[in-house]
Design a protein around this motif. Sequence first.
Motif, PDB file in Angstrom:
ATOM      1  N   GLY A 110       0.810  -1.216   0.000  1.00  0.00           N
ATOM      2  CA  GLY A 110       0.000   0.000   0.000  1.00  0.00           C
ATOM      3  C   GLY A 110       0.840   1.261   0.000  1.00  0.00           C
ATOM      4  N   ALA A 111       1.912   1.276   0.796  1.00  0.00           N
ATOM      5  CA  ALA A 111       2.780   2.457   0.851  1.00  0.00           C
ATOM      6  C   ALA A 111       3.501   2.667  -0.477  1.00  0.00           C
ATOM      7  N   SER A 112       3.989   1.574  -1.074  1.00  0.00           N
ATOM      8  CA  SER A 112       4.697   1.699  -2.360  1.00  0.00           C
ATOM      9  C   SER A 112       3.758   2.188  -3.453  1.00  0.00           C
ATOM     10  N   ALA A 113       2.537   1.656  -3.473  1.00  0.00           N
ATOM     11  CA  ALA A 113       1.575   2.059  -4.502  1.00  0.00           C
ATOM     12  C   ALA A 113       1.243   3.542  -4.383  1.00  0.00           C
ATOM     13  N   ALA A 114       1.018   4.017  -3.169  1.00  0.00           N
ATOM     14  CA  ALA A 114       0.635   5.421  -2.988  1.00  0.00           C
ATOM     15  C   ALA A 114       1.809   6.367  -3.215  1.00  0.00           C
ATOM     16  N   TRP A 115       2.993   5.983  -2.783  1.00  0.00           N
ATOM     17  CA  TRP A 115       4.135   6.890  -2.855  1.00  0.00           C
ATOM     18  C   TRP A 115       4.643   7.046  -4.292  1.00  0.00           C
ATOM     19  N   PHE A 116       4.768   5.931  -5.022  1.00  0.00           N
ATOM     20  CA  PHE A 116       5.321   6.005  -6.373  1.00  0.00           C
ATOM     21  C   PHE A 116       4.262   6.342  -7.409  1.00  0.00           C
ATOM     22  N   GLY A 117       3.021   5.887  -7.192  1.00  0.00           N
ATOM     23  CA  GLY A 117       1.948   6.181  -8.132  1.00  0.00           C
ATOM     24  C   GLY A 117       2.192   5.593  -9.509  1.00  0.00           C
TER      25      GLY A 117
END
Length: 291
Positions: A110-117
């Motif tokens: 979830g953090a990777s998906a939101a941060w990198f987009g």
Amino acid sequence: MSVISLTGKPVPARAGWVRQFCRHGGAVFGAVIVLLILLAAIGAPWIYPTDPLRIVAVPEIWPFTDGHFPLGTDSMGRDMTALLFHGARATLLIGLSASLAATLIGVSVGASAAWFGGWVDEGLMRVAELFQIIPNVVFVLTVVSVLGPQMINIIIAVGLVSWQPIARLTRAEFLSYKEREFVLACRASGMSAFNIVTKEILPNVMPPVIILASLVVAGAILYESVIAFLGLGDPNLASWGRLVGEGRTLIRSSWYICAVPGVAIMLTVLALNLIGDGLNDAFNPKLRARS
């Protein structure tokens, strides 16, 4: 830990959420039940130091009819009380470990998906959707059947079907914090992306994740019970689901063999859900302000 964010909003002090949690009667009841189960699990090797799977008496002694076996014996003559205490160790260990695995995977995704987009977000969310369309019980049974009925494989299987809600929640929370003033200020000051994520955003994201993780423990216990009930559990473990599964053939004559571990599973899952409700009340700012 009591901190104040760069937005000027104070993060709730530890004493504040503990006090709010204690006001929730159901949550306190659940915490007491979980504490008692933990004490039983921790004390099992000292209270019942011998192998709980060994035969110690004649089969099907009913509960409270023999002082040596308070909860009676099962269909093979094993002490139900010893099985229940040692089963608490196996059941809680699987539930907590699977929840930890699901939380680590879910928060990372979830953090990777939101941060990198961009394509990273799109790809990770499609993977999460792929796991969601697969029937969870069928997937868990398939993984355990392929890898083998060991505890570590059960933990892996349950963790793999439980991380998607945590990933979606983490992504939503990260997106809400990603463009806030204090994050933009950190970027402008030259703080590294790793420090921004781990020191600024993640501490604000974790409270709702912790609430969801407590519910994942309850779900993991139920998954383990289903696996053991169907005979795919670890044969070296005296888990509660295994006890229910072994007693199902005697449900009409000696129903207590299923009822005793079944009640233990029910109380544990109920207690964990009550704790989740209490944590939601404690960490939810709207509920805190209202009370």
